[in-house]
Design an enzyme around this catalytic site. Structure first.
Site, PDB file in Angstrom:
ATOM      1  N   GLN A 102      73.996  43.688  22.330  1.00  0.00           N
ATOM      2  CA  GLN A 102      72.583  44.427  21.628  1.00  0.00           C
ATOM      3  C   GLN A 102      71.914  45.138  22.670  1.00  0.00           C
ATOM      4  O   GLN A 102      70.784  45.841  22.640  1.00  0.00           O
ATOM      5  CB  GLN A 102      71.769  43.142  20.856  1.00  0.00           C
ATOM      6  CG  GLN A 102      72.384  42.697  19.919  1.00  0.00           C
ATOM      7  CD  GLN A 102      71.371  41.370  19.395  1.00  0.00           C
ATOM      8  OE1 GLN A 102      70.682  40.981  20.251  1.00  0.00           O
ATOM      9  NE2 GLN A 102      71.553  41.114  18.075  1.00  0.00           N
ATOM     10  N   ARG A 154      94.288  45.713  20.263  1.00  0.00           N
ATOM     11  CA  ARG A 154      94.667  46.549  21.680  1.00  0.00           C
ATOM     12  C   ARG A 154      95.341  45.547  22.573  1.00  0.00           C
ATOM     13  O   ARG A 154      95.982  45.431  23.482  1.00  0.00           O
ATOM     14  CB  ARG A 154      93.470  47.092  22.281  1.00  0.00           C
ATOM     15  CG  ARG A 154      93.115  48.320  21.417  1.00  0.00           C
ATOM     16  CD  ARG A 154      91.875  48.698  21.633  1.00  0.00           C
ATOM     17  NE  ARG A 154      91.587  49.981  20.826  1.00  0.00           N
ATOM     18  CZ  ARG A 154      91.209  50.032  19.639  1.00  0.00           C
ATOM     19  NH1 ARG A 154      91.305  48.927  18.905  1.00  0.00           N
ATOM     20  NH2 ARG A 154      91.098  51.183  18.815  1.00  0.00           N
ATOM     21  N   HIS A 174      73.807  45.957  28.693  1.00  0.00           N
ATOM     22  CA  HIS A 174      74.541  45.430  29.682  1.00  0.00           C
ATOM     23  C   HIS A 174      76.160  45.719  29.406  1.00  0.00           C
ATOM     24  O   HIS A 174      76.824  45.834  30.449  1.00  0.00           O
ATOM     25  CB  HIS A 174      74.447  43.969  29.587  1.00  0.00           C
ATOM     26  CG  HIS A 174      75.015  42.946  30.393  1.00  0.00           C
ATOM     27  ND1 HIS A 174      75.533  41.909  30.425  1.00  0.00           N
ATOM     28  CD2 HIS A 174      74.947  43.205  31.849  1.00  0.00           C
ATOM     29  CE1 HIS A 174      75.888  41.431  31.690  1.00  0.00           C
ATOM     30  NE2 HIS A 174      75.536  42.124  32.572  1.00  0.00           N
ATOM     31  N   LEU A 232      82.836  42.056  35.634  1.00  0.00           N
ATOM     32  CA  LEU A 232      82.114  42.566  36.855  1.00  0.00           C
ATOM     33  C   LEU A 232      82.590  41.747  38.113  1.00  0.00           C
ATOM     34  O   LEU A 232      82.370  42.451  39.299  1.00  0.00           O
ATOM     35  CB  LEU A 232      80.501  42.529  36.685  1.00  0.00           C
ATOM     36  CG  LEU A 232      79.720  43.426  36.036  1.00  0.00           C
ATOM     37  CD1 LEU A 232      78.191  42.926  35.931  1.00  0.00           C
ATOM     38  CD2 LEU A 232      79.726  44.805  36.447  1.00  0.00           C
ATOM     39  N   VAL A 252      88.095  41.692  28.684  1.00  0.00           N
ATOM     40  CA  VAL A 252      87.692  42.288  27.287  1.00  0.00           C
ATOM     41  C   VAL A 252      85.994  42.258  27.419  1.00  0.00           C
ATOM     42  O   VAL A 252      85.451  41.243  27.533  1.00  0.00           O
ATOM     43  CB  VAL A 252      87.979  41.262  26.023  1.00  0.00           C
ATOM     44  CG1 VAL A 252      87.409  41.755  24.953  1.00  0.00           C
ATOM     45  CG2 VAL A 252      89.595  41.178  25.995  1.00  0.00           C
TER      46      VAL A 252
HETATM   47  N1  LIG Z   1      79.390  40.529  28.431  1.00  0.00           N
HETATM   48  C1  LIG Z   1      80.518  40.199  29.013  1.00  0.00           C
HETATM   49  C2  LIG Z   1      80.665  40.039  30.344  1.00  0.00           C
HETATM   50  N2  LIG Z   1      79.415  39.707  31.222  1.00  0.00           N
HETATM   51  C3  LIG Z   1      79.575  38.995  32.401  1.00  0.00           C
HETATM   52  C4  LIG Z   1      79.654  39.862  33.449  1.00  0.00           C
HETATM   53  O1  LIG Z   1      81.130  40.160  33.496  1.00  0.00           O
HETATM   54  C5  LIG Z   1      79.337  39.162  34.736  1.00  0.00           C
HETATM   55  O2  LIG Z   1      80.154  37.912  34.557  1.00  0.00           O
HETATM   56  C6  LIG Z   1      78.049  38.527  34.761  1.00  0.00           C
HETATM   57  O3  LIG Z   1      77.138  39.639  34.808  1.00  0.00           O
HETATM   58  C7  LIG Z   1      77.807  37.803  36.270  1.00  0.00           C
HETATM   59  O4  LIG Z   1      78.017  38.781  37.192  1.00  0.00           O
HETATM   60  N3  LIG Z   1      81.806  40.174  30.991  1.00  0.00           N
HETATM   61  C8  LIG Z   1      83.005  40.403  30.237  1.00  0.00           C
HETATM   62  O5  LIG Z   1      84.071  40.223  30.872  1.00  0.00           O
HETATM   63  N4  LIG Z   1      82.819  40.703  29.132  1.00  0.00           N
HETATM   64  C9  LIG Z   1      81.546  40.796  28.380  1.00  0.00           C
HETATM   65  O6  LIG Z   1      81.739  41.034  27.040  1.00  0.00           O
HETATM   66  C1  LIG Z   2      79.020  43.473  27.260  1.00  0.00           C
HETATM   67  C2  LIG Z   2      77.857  42.179  27.251  1.00  0.00           C
HETATM   68  O1  LIG Z   2      77.222  42.024  28.366  1.00  0.00           O
HETATM   69  C3  LIG Z   2      77.644  41.696  25.939  1.00  0.00           C
HETATM   70  O2  LIG Z   2      78.411  40.598  25.683  1.00  0.00           O
HETATM   71  C4  LIG Z   2      75.989  41.224  26.247  1.00  0.00           C
HETATM   72  O3  LIG Z   2      75.363  40.974  24.922  1.00  0.00           O
HETATM   73  P1  LIG Z   2      74.050  41.345  24.782  1.00  0.00           P
HETATM   74  O4  LIG Z   2      74.079  42.914  25.354  1.00  0.00           O
HETATM   75  O5  LIG Z   2      73.812  41.321  23.237  1.00  0.00           O
HETATM   76  O6  LIG Z   2      73.184  40.551  25.708  1.00  0.00           O
END
Ligand SMILES: Nc1c(NC[C@H](O)[C@H](O)[C@H](O)CO)[nH]c(=O)[nH]c1=O
Ligand SMILES: CC(=O)[C@@H](O)COP(=O)(O)O
Length: 140
Positions: free
Chosen positions: A71, A112, A74, A43, A66
């Site tokens: 769950q 990948r 998000h 993000l 990545v």
């Molecule tokens: N769950 C994953 C995230 N989550 C974090 C967000 O990208 C961001 O850093 C947060 O919401 C604070 O703004 N980021 C990834 O790159 N990969 C994930 O699987």
């Molecule tokens: C892609 C994500 O934000 C993920 O890693 C967060 O996991 P959850 O949806 O179980 O909080």
């Protein structure tokens, strides 16, 4: 020789290292140099690129990261919003290659990210350089 910025979201460092290896190899093969910055997650990538671009030092940008489904909703937010914002920057004229994997599990990510398999990092670097060359040819 131009300078490329690799912006990486190091949420999964071991997976990012694979993407980074592929991107670096592609940039060096094209005869360019690069710098690397890191942010916590995907993000933050669009803002990181937008901020770094203000320096005027970079001709193109490679976004690496990545996102693995968990769950909750998000996953959709992180994957879709980062992709949309990166595309908005690209359409605004930034030469960006999107190497952010959005996958269901780690094994999909490894297949990948591995430079010897999907090489999505190298592909993203080549995409950024292709857009840079088009901008050079047709004007910014
Ligand atoms: N769950 C994953 C995230 N989550 C974090 C967000 O990208 C961001 O850093 C947060 O919401 C604070 O703004 N980021 C990834 O790159 N990969 C994930 O699987
Ligand atoms: C892609 C994500 O934000 C993920 O890693 C967060 O996991 P959850 O949806 O179980 O909080």
């Amino acid at each position: 020789m131009a300078t490329i910025l690799i912006a990486e979201a190091r949420f999964y460092p071991h997976l990012n290292d694979m993407l980074l290896a592929g991107a670096r190899k592609a940039i060096e093969a094209a005869g360019h140099s690069h710098e690397t910055i890191a942010v916590p997650g995907a993000l933050e990538l669009p803002a990181a690129i937008s901020l770094a671009a203000k320096s005027g030092r970079f001709c193109a940008f490679v976004a690496l990261g990545v996102v693995i489904r968990g769950q909750t909703y998000h996953f959709e937010i992180v994957s879709e919003e980062s992709a949309r914002a990166l595309m908005d920057l690209t359409l605004a004229g930034f030469a960006i290659g999107n190497g952010v994997l959005t996958v269901e599990n780690e094994s999909q990510a490894i297949e990948r990210a591995d430079p010897g398999q999907g090489d999505k990092g190298g592909h993203a670097a080549r995409a950024a350089l292709a857009l840079h060359e088009l901008r050079e040819k047709y004007g910014a």
